[in-house]
Motif scaffolding. Structure first.
Motif, PDB file in Angstrom:
ATOM      1  N   GLN A  39      86.170 118.013 -17.883  1.00  0.00           N
ATOM      2  CA  GLN A  39      84.717 118.073 -18.038  1.00  0.00           C
ATOM      3  C   GLN A  39      84.204 116.878 -18.830  1.00  0.00           C
ATOM      4  N   ALA A  40      84.938 116.461 -19.842  1.00  0.00           N
ATOM      5  CA  ALA A  40      84.535 115.286 -20.615  1.00  0.00           C
ATOM      6  C   ALA A  40      84.543 114.042 -19.735  1.00  0.00           C
ATOM      7  N   CYS A  41      85.548 113.914 -18.880  1.00  0.00           N
ATOM      8  CA  CYS A  41      85.606 112.768 -17.960  1.00  0.00           C
ATOM      9  C   CYS A  41      84.432 112.781 -16.987  1.00  0.00           C
ATOM     10  N   THR A  45      81.567 109.880 -16.825  1.00  0.00           N
ATOM     11  CA  THR A  45      81.291 109.204 -15.553  1.00  0.00           C
ATOM     12  C   THR A  45      79.814 109.311 -15.197  1.00  0.00           C
ATOM     13  N   ARG A  46      79.243 110.489 -15.351  1.00  0.00           N
ATOM     14  CA  ARG A  46      77.809 110.669 -15.055  1.00  0.00           C
ATOM     15  C   ARG A  46      76.953 109.791 -15.967  1.00  0.00           C
ATOM     16  N   GLU A  47      77.311 109.741 -17.240  1.00  0.00           N
ATOM     17  CA  GLU A  47      76.546 108.936 -18.189  1.00  0.00           C
ATOM     18  C   GLU A  47      76.640 107.452 -17.839  1.00  0.00           C
ATOM     19  N   GLN A  49      77.219 106.176 -14.858  1.00  0.00           N
ATOM     20  CA  GLN A  49      76.465 105.963 -13.627  1.00  0.00           C
ATOM     21  C   GLN A  49      74.966 105.935 -13.916  1.00  0.00           C
ATOM     22  N   ARG A  50      74.529 106.823 -14.810  1.00  0.00           N
ATOM     23  CA  ARG A  50      73.107 106.856 -15.168  1.00  0.00           C
ATOM     24  C   ARG A  50      72.697 105.551 -15.842  1.00  0.00           C
ATOM     25  N   LYS A  51      73.528 105.054 -16.746  1.00  0.00           N
ATOM     26  CA  LYS A  51      73.221 103.798 -17.426  1.00  0.00           C
ATOM     27  C   LYS A  51      73.215 102.635 -16.443  1.00  0.00           C
ATOM     28  N   LYS A  52      74.116 102.670 -15.475  1.00  0.00           N
ATOM     29  CA  LYS A  52      74.182 101.612 -14.473  1.00  0.00           C
ATOM     30  C   LYS A  52      72.906 101.613 -13.631  1.00  0.00           C
ATOM     31  N   ILE A  53      72.456 102.780 -13.230  1.00  0.00           N
ATOM     32  CA  ILE A  53      71.221 102.903 -12.439  1.00  0.00           C
ATOM     33  C   ILE A  53      70.027 102.452 -13.270  1.00  0.00           C
ATOM     34  N   ASP A  54      69.994 102.849 -14.550  1.00  0.00           N
ATOM     35  CA  ASP A  54      68.896 102.443 -15.432  1.00  0.00           C
ATOM     36  C   ASP A  54      68.858 100.929 -15.624  1.00  0.00           C
ATOM     37  N   SER A  55      70.018 100.303 -15.742  1.00  0.00           N
ATOM     38  CA  SER A  55      70.051  98.857 -15.940  1.00  0.00           C
ATOM     39  C   SER A  55      69.634  98.112 -14.667  1.00  0.00           C
ATOM     40  N   VAL A  56      69.955  98.657 -13.506  1.00  0.00           N
ATOM     41  CA  VAL A  56      69.520  98.055 -12.246  1.00  0.00           C
ATOM     42  C   VAL A  56      68.015  98.181 -12.102  1.00  0.00           C
TER      43      VAL A  56
END
Length: 60
Positions: A39-41, A45-47, A49-56
């Motif tokens: 669950q931690a992994c 991973t979700r966090e 991906q969210r940061k990657k989308i936010d930076s794009v």
């Protein structure tokens, strides 16, 4: 079953003295621990991906 008992005794010293203990208790603990790690992994991973989308989004 004897191997399970010896493994439990090895990792939980004195567990053979507690006759009421479930013989697979050690493996239940390990299963729960691995579920928490999984669950931690997933959360990490979700966090990421969210940061990657936010930076794009901020670059466009």
């Amino acid at each position: 079953m004897e191997l399970v008992k010896r493994t439990m005794e090895y990792y939980q010293a004195g567990s053979s003295k507690d006759k009421g203990a479930h013989p697979l208790q050690l493996f239940i603990i390990i299963k729960n621990f691995l579920a928490m790690v999984d669950q931690a992994c997933v959360d990490i991973t979700r966090e990421l991906q969210r940061k990657k989308i936010d930076s794009v989004d901020t670059l466009t």
